[in-house]
Design a protein around this motif. Structure first.
Motif: not given
Length: 981
Positions: A495-500, A514-523
């Protein structure tokens, strides 16, 4: 409703409720001042409060001790005419001026009353030009005088609602001190306070020196769920009100809140159609959420639901993050020395320093519609099966595949720290010119350095920039947007950031790191991801003030009724402000945004004159009759840079203010007084030059009947002009003799009419939209429309709005009954009845008299009544206070069942517009263990909210109730000791 009926009602209620002397009425203070002429706030002539035609309430230093009050601001907010709208208990999610105690007289705004210390303007301590009374040491207070009427002719701009004059006891000799500790009945909210003062004469009695200070450490109290009475409530807009039988606003005191959570939600609330509608039905509940591993779980939406909120379902409480009180540490010091050079000339020098730091763990970032694109690599497999193969685009698509509702409290909450250091130096001379004439002159310098920071502040990007155009997307510096738009790196497969991967070099450079983040589920957001999307906002404020003033007063002639007294003077004042932010703030890139840099300089030259004319004295038909008049001319020259225009601007004007008063004493036990004044308030630096923007306030677009989240400009406008006010007061003072010798009563009617009052839209951006929809062009001028009547931008900046009217009646009554052997029983009642508090903006009038729900800045209960009963003896004293806030409306703008013309099909309909009243009982006591009233050692204690009354429900985004009026702490104990030798 007659004044006589109101007076008798207030007295009857006061006699039923028990209580003590918190504030002296203007006439009662004459007991201690009858032998000497003193300068009373609201007049520059030498006179006692009993003689002044303008109502003056006095809060004595002994009253503060009697009620175990250790903060000047807290003491003033006990008076019914004040509203505790800015205090540690009303901070909510707010991030600036954390912990400040700023007075609000008459409930018409903190900037419409003037704060003085010893008759001189105190150095401003906020960017709005207001004074934080935390910085005034209570241990040195001799008395506090409050003029509850316009005082601009006497003291200049800002005194529209009145003036507060904190008078320090500079003649004190000896040493005195106090130490005390407070804690709530729940074991939280610990508070340690201590104060010490020393005063002595020197040089054979020709000089006097005083020094003193205090320290206060107030621990915070968590959110309202630390209390048994707290439930999750909210107000939800019902977009189908025209047809579905429910009102437009549905209020629920429990089982309501935000529809999203810290795991992510896809529901009918944020995905009405298309692929999002298919995804939300994966569990057959019209909504899904996610486990920490990303597994799809069922989610139950509530109903109704709109924007951010819903009733029922799997909700998230809206005010989880709002403290009941914020932690505040403060300390202050004051030193004064005066010296008599001769019998006709003396001088003084004094300095003060105050420090305050407030801390607030504030709300986490939240959004109802975080975009999720088809090639997001964190997408759960079950959703991927619906969305289909990832397209592998290198540029951001124009539209998301579906929306995710999310609160980032699992990642981090903002942490706000506000630190202020205020320095004040004053020196002056005063002299005797012979006869009744005397003069004084002084120079004063004040400076406040305030640093405000917000750690863990999400970098969301400049809301004024497009997120679909690569060029403006790069300029937005939208780190959070870059991080959530994750794709697979075509080389590594990670995974990477599309903007890069963008073909636009500027965008790649803006998204570097940029560091991609996963928002599906807490933590699931990594520490590296958190470090990338969060930053620390920084705002450095420096306020400086120079004042040079001179005054002269005396008698110019003798009339049969007495001398004609005059006073006059000039003042030159320079105020400066410099507000500097970090780079991201200047791009409006933070979720919590304080605005961009601005600066300003205000130069003020003014002169005044006042005359008091006795017309009749000891005539056959009247005891006395006198007139008082004052006038002031002020020239302002304001220069600055800022506002939403981000440009240099100037604003120069000259204004005149005046006052005329009459005092008639037909018999020796009755006085009638009336005052008419014309007052001004110049725009402050924030109203002129502050600039901010955001995109986190969803609005209902009346043109399309849909939700919009436009870019919103807020702050100042350099074109605003001063507001003017016409104030009328009329009252009676009764002081019977003979059997009722200990009784005193005053009743004063007031009306304040402010024209061109300075404010942003009182109803917020939604009011601007609604009034534009109603055809008001000045509201439409503040809106930028996009395609198909979408709203892309709203400028909710400072404006000169139509008018503001405050009207009501103040009551004060006291009866003192001697018991013999140095003991006495004293009853006192204070009450304020507000008959009108009406703001007119965009040709729409809203009267908020009687509103106790929504914590709007301009609102007040119909009645606030304080009643006290005190026993004071040689060995101990005991005071019982009763404080009553009457029931009111949740929001005056709404119509509810039972109101005339109510129907669910109108836009201002609500299902419940009521807020209950409350009666609180407080207990105070002290025991003298050594010495007497004047000198010795005393132990004291207090219990606030003796019966632990829960507040009435009035839920909004930040609070379960309105903390301006209602106690949210519960039973609170304080014990301490004081000495005076």
């Amino acid at each position: 409703m007659s004044a006589a009926w109101l007076a008798s009602t207030a007295l009857a209620i006061g006699l039923i409720g028990t209580g003590s002397a918190q504030a002296q009425t203007s006439q009662s203070s004459a007991e201690t001042a009858s032998d000497q002429a003193i300068i009373v706030t609201g007049s520059r002539l030498g006179r006692t409060t009993f003689d002044t035609p303008t109502p003056v309430t006095v809060l004595g230093g002994d009253n503060l001790k009697q009620l175990a009050i250790t903060n000047v601001g807290v003491g003033l907010n006990q008076l019914p005419a004040f509203r505790a709208s800015t205090s540690p208990a009303t901070q909510g999610f707010g991030s600036f001026n954390v912990g400040a105690n700023i007075v609000n007289l008459r409930g018409i705004g903190t900037s419409r009353n003037l704060v003085l210390v010893d008759g001189r303007r105190f150095a401003p301590s906020t960017r709005e030009g207001t004074v934080d009374l935390n910085l005034v040491p209570s241990v040195l207070v001799g008395r506090i005088e409050v003029v509850t009427g316009g005082a601009s002719a006497a003291y200049g701009s800002d005194a529209i609602a009145g003036a507060v004059n904190v008078i320090l006891d500079k003649d004190f000799e000896g040493v005195k001190g106090q130490a005390d500790y407070g804690v709530s009945g729940k074991g939280d909210g610990d508070n340690f306070h201590a104060g010490l003062a020393f005063g002595t004469k020197f040089a054979g009695g020709r000089g006097h020196f005083l020094i003193g200070g205090e320290y206060d450490d107030q621990k915070g109290i968590g959110n309202c769920f630390t209390r048994d009475w707290c439930t999750s409530g909210a107000n939800v807009t019902n977009t189908g009100f025209a047809t579905n039988g429910l009102p437009n606003l549905v209020r629920s005191n429990e089982n309501a809140g935000w529809f999203f959570n810290s795991a992510g939600v896809v529901s009918i609330n944020n995905n009405a159609a298309g692929t999002g509608a298919t995804i939300r039905n994966l569990r057959g509940t019209n909504g899904i959420t996610f486990s920490p591993t990303g597994a799809v779980l069922a989610y139950r939406p509530g109903s109704p639901a709109f924007g951010l909120s819903q009733i029922g379902g799997d909700l998230y409480p809206t005010y989880t993050d709002a403290n009941i009180t914020v932690p505040v540490t403060r300390y202050s010091a004051f030193a004064h020395a005066d010296y008599e050079f001769s019998d006709r000339l003396s001088g003084f020098i004094e300095g003060s320093y105050g420090h305050i730091i407030g801390k607030l763990l504030q709300t986490a970032y939240f959004s109802a519609s975080i975009p999720v694109f088809a090639d997001n690599p964190y997408m759960p497999a079950e959703i991927r099966a619906i969305v289909g193969p990832a397209p592998g685009l290198t540029e951001r698509p124009a539209a998301a595949t579906f929306s995710l509702g999310r609160v980032l409290d699992d990642v981090g909450r903002g942490y706000s720290v506000s630190t202020a250091d205020t320095y004040r130096f004053t020196t002056g001379l005063k002299g005797d010119l012979g006869g009744s004439w005397n003069w004084d002159a002084y120079y004063q310098y004040g400076r406040t350095d305030r640093l405000q920071t917000v750690e863990n502040n999400l970098v969301t990007g400049d809301p004024t920039q497009s997120l679909t155009n690569p060029a403006t997307y790069a300029a937005a510096n939208a780190r959070f947007q870059y991080a959530i738009d994750a794709v697979r790196d075509p080389v590594t497969g990670n995974p990477t950031c599309r903007a890069l991967l963008s073909a636009n070099a500027a965008l790649r450079q803006a998204a570097a790191g940029c560091v991609p983040i996963n928002l599906f589920g807490a933590g699931n957001v990594t520490p590296q991801g958190k470090a990338y999307i969060f930053g620390t906002l920084r705002e450095d404020i420096r306020l400086q003030q120079h004042v040079l003033a001179a005054n002269v007063r005396g008698d110019i002639t003798e009339l049969p009724a007495g001398p004609v007294s005059v006073a006059g003077g000039v003042e030159y004042r320079v105020d400066k402000i410099s507000v500097v932010h970090d780079a991201l703030s200047n791009q409006y890139a933070y979720f919590q945004n304080f605005g961009s840099d601005y600066r300003g300089t205000s130069k003020v030259l003014e002169g005044y004159a006042e005359v008091g004319v006795p017309l009749v004295k000891d005539a056959s038909w009247t005891k006395s009759l006198s007139l008082d008049g004052a006038a002031r001319v002020t020239r302002y020259d304001i220069q600055g840079f800022g506002s939403y225009l981000r440009a240099a601007a100037s604003n120069a004007f000259t204004r005149a203010t005046w006052k005329i008063s009459g005092l008639w004493e037909p018999v020796d036990w009755l006085r009638l007084r009336v005052t008419q004044s014309h007052d001004i308030r110049a725009p402050n630096f924030a109203e002129l030059f502050l600039a901010s923007a955001g995109a986190f306030t969803p609005i209902t677009n009346r043109f399309t009947n849909s939700a919009n989240t436009p870019a919103i400009f807020s702050g100042g406008s350099p074109t605003v002009k001063p507001e003017t006010a016409d104030t009328t007061t009329a009252g009676i003072v009764i002081q019977p003799g003979s059997a009722a010798q200990g009784l005193r009563l005053s009743v004063d009617w007031y009306r304040i009419r402010v024209k061109d009052y300075i404010a942003t839209a009182p109803g917020g951006v939604q009011q601007i939209v609604d009034r534009c929809f109603a055809g008001v062009q000045i509201a439409c001028n503040l809106i930028t429309f996009g395609a198909n009547q979408s709203i892309t931008q709203i400028r909710n900046v400072s404006l000169n709005l139509d008018r503001l009217t405050a009207q009501g009646i103040d009551f004060e009554a006291q009866y003192r009954y001697p018991l013999g052997e140095g003991s006495a029983l004293t009853w006192r009642g204070l009450a304020t009845y507000v008959s009108k508090l009406e703001a007119t903006s965009f040709r729409q009038s809203i009267d908020r008299a009687g509103q106790t729900g929504q914590s709007a800045a301009i609102a007040a209960p119909d009645w606030i009544i304080n009643s006290y009963l005190t026993y004071d003896g040689p060995l101990f004293s005991l005071t019982v206070q009763g404080r009553w806030i009457t029931k009111g409306k949740y929001d005056a703008i709404y119509s509810a069942p039972g109101d005339a013309g109510y129907t669910t099909t109108v836009a201002n309909s609500i299902n419940n517009n009521n807020v209950g009243g409350r009666f609180y009982v407080n207990l105070f006591g002290s025991v003298r263990v050594y010495g007497d009233r004047a000198h010795g050692i005393e132990l004291f204690g207090s219990v606030n909210n003796l019966f632990d009354r829960a507040p009435p429900a009035a839920p909004e985004t930040q609070f379960y109730t309105n903390p301006t009026y209602f106690d949210t702490i519960g039973r609170y104990f304080r014990v301490g000791a004081r000495f005076n030798f």
